[in-house]
Design an enzyme around this catalytic site. Sequence first.
Site, PDB file in Angstrom:
ATOM      1  CE  LYS A  51     -17.567 -38.175 -36.490  1.00  0.00           C
ATOM      2  NZ  LYS A  51     -16.514 -37.208 -36.109  1.00  0.00           N
ATOM      3  CB  SER A 126     -18.589 -34.289 -34.683  1.00  0.00           C
ATOM      4  OG  SER A 126     -17.388 -34.821 -35.160  1.00  0.00           O
ATOM      5  CB  SER A 150     -14.667 -34.776 -33.426  1.00  0.00           C
ATOM      6  OG  SER A 150     -15.430 -33.644 -33.723  1.00  0.00           O
TER       7      SER A 150
HETATM    8  N1  GLN Z   1     -16.272 -29.345 -32.554  1.00  0.00           N
HETATM    9  C1  GLN Z   1     -15.266 -29.031 -33.516  1.00  0.00           C
HETATM   10  C2  GLN Z   1     -15.895 -28.453 -34.751  1.00  0.00           C
HETATM   11  O1  GLN Z   1     -17.067 -28.357 -34.779  1.00  0.00           O
HETATM   12  C3  GLN Z   1     -14.448 -30.248 -33.816  1.00  0.00           C
HETATM   13  C4  GLN Z   1     -15.055 -31.111 -34.821  1.00  0.00           C
HETATM   14  C5  GLN Z   1     -14.209 -32.280 -35.172  1.00  0.00           C
HETATM   15  O2  GLN Z   1     -13.171 -32.537 -34.562  1.00  0.00           O
HETATM   16  N2  GLN Z   1     -14.634 -32.969 -36.215  1.00  0.00           N
HETATM   17  O3  GLN Z   1     -15.227 -28.098 -35.669  1.00  0.00           O
END
Ligand code: GLN
Length: 449
Positions: A51, A126, A150
């Site tokens: 990532k 994400s 994420s």
């Molecule tokens: N969707 C969650 C957020 O926007 C989790 C993001 C993540 O785990 N990096 O904070």
Amino acid sequence: MYYLSAIKANSHLNVFLEVYEAEALQRAQEIDRKIAGGTQGRLAGMVVGLKDVISHQDHGLQAGSRILEGFRAQFNATAVERLLAEDAIVIGRQNCDEFGMGSSNENSAFGPVRNGADPSRVPGGSSGGSAVAVQTGMCLASLGSDTGGSVRQPAAFCGLVGLKPTYSRVSRWGLIAYASSFDTIGIIARSVPDAALLLEVIAGKDDYDSTVSQSPVPAYSRQLRLDEKPRIAYIPETIQSAGLSEEIRQTILRNISSLKEDGHRVDAVVFPLLDFILPAYYILTTAEASSNLARYDGVRYGYRSTPAGSLESMYKSTRSYAFGEEVKRRIMLGTFVLSADYYDAYYTKAQKVRRLIKEKTDNIFAQYDFLILPTAPTTAFRLGEHTEDPLKMYLADIYSVQANVAGIPAISIPAGKDQNGLPIGLQIMANRFEEARLLAFAHYLMQHQ
Ligand code: GLN
């Protein structure tokens, strides 16, 4: 190489920001020679993707953001160093929501990633690129990051295994910070044994991260047999919730009854703080993000807006232009909750709520080995479906954030498909540092579904 042709065939999914084709082929040859000589590492030839928040020395690194335009990593993240030492092949850098903020991969400066199961739908976020890469055979596994779900939510949307380890199990050295007291490097793979092997390699103490646990790393990949019958809990409200899709509800209920039929103890437990998890998460993570992202000022990294007038106007125009909408929203929210007049009302209070959530979660694990719940309230939604309403988007994390707030490990495993053929994820949480048993149980469930 098979993976390279899958990358080319699926370029419309917008998964990779960079592919290291020549380098990967050369490394594959070197590793072939090692295999011939019997000196190969434990991951010999395993093709992985990273990532775009994980440092890979001398390679581009942008956190899906314009603000890091042209930035190259100066060192390897510890997790990457360990993958390479065991002869994994890094095939490229994967698209993601900017700085890991998002649940649909629509917040990337490089455009959205599309779900391989249905390109009109999001892959989750994400770590969306990291999931679709594994889903479509562009690599065998990916390293992502999980601050609030994420790794697990995109794994669920793409029919994969997504593992978020205990906070501090894996060094954060070389992971671009979003919310440091929540951030973990996680793994997206096709199978539990692959995830177990990768965790075994990347976990463990590290002089570069003072928060990382010193406790020894078990040989997870060799402990995948469930030794005794575990005690399993579920929170009825998570399954009864009106926002949960009916098909996911039925899937979770079916799993619970088949566990019972197989002689497992599965009990309903009370968890009175459900409604407070998501607000506490968003107050604390935005606060931490506003501090972590202060360093991107146009001076030290990447993009700088020109021509600059005063220093302050340079900061302003750099940050206004180069951060995306969602990142700016969170920096403002975070700055607000940390401001002198509101600090106690929001930040301190959310810290107290976090402590309570941890304690109540610990209480569950004093009596039970595992907690079962959905990974996400819906299957993959359509691109654009939630982009107008950030709160709706935040609700996609309702089931995943508890693990990050409490610092415990959690895994999402594939549990069938809905009537549109979209994957459904089932989530299991366990007590801190119980990854070995969590993986064994996940493996068992995948074989017994
Ligand atoms: N969707 C969650 C957020 O926007 C989790 C993001 C993540 O785990 N990096 O904070």
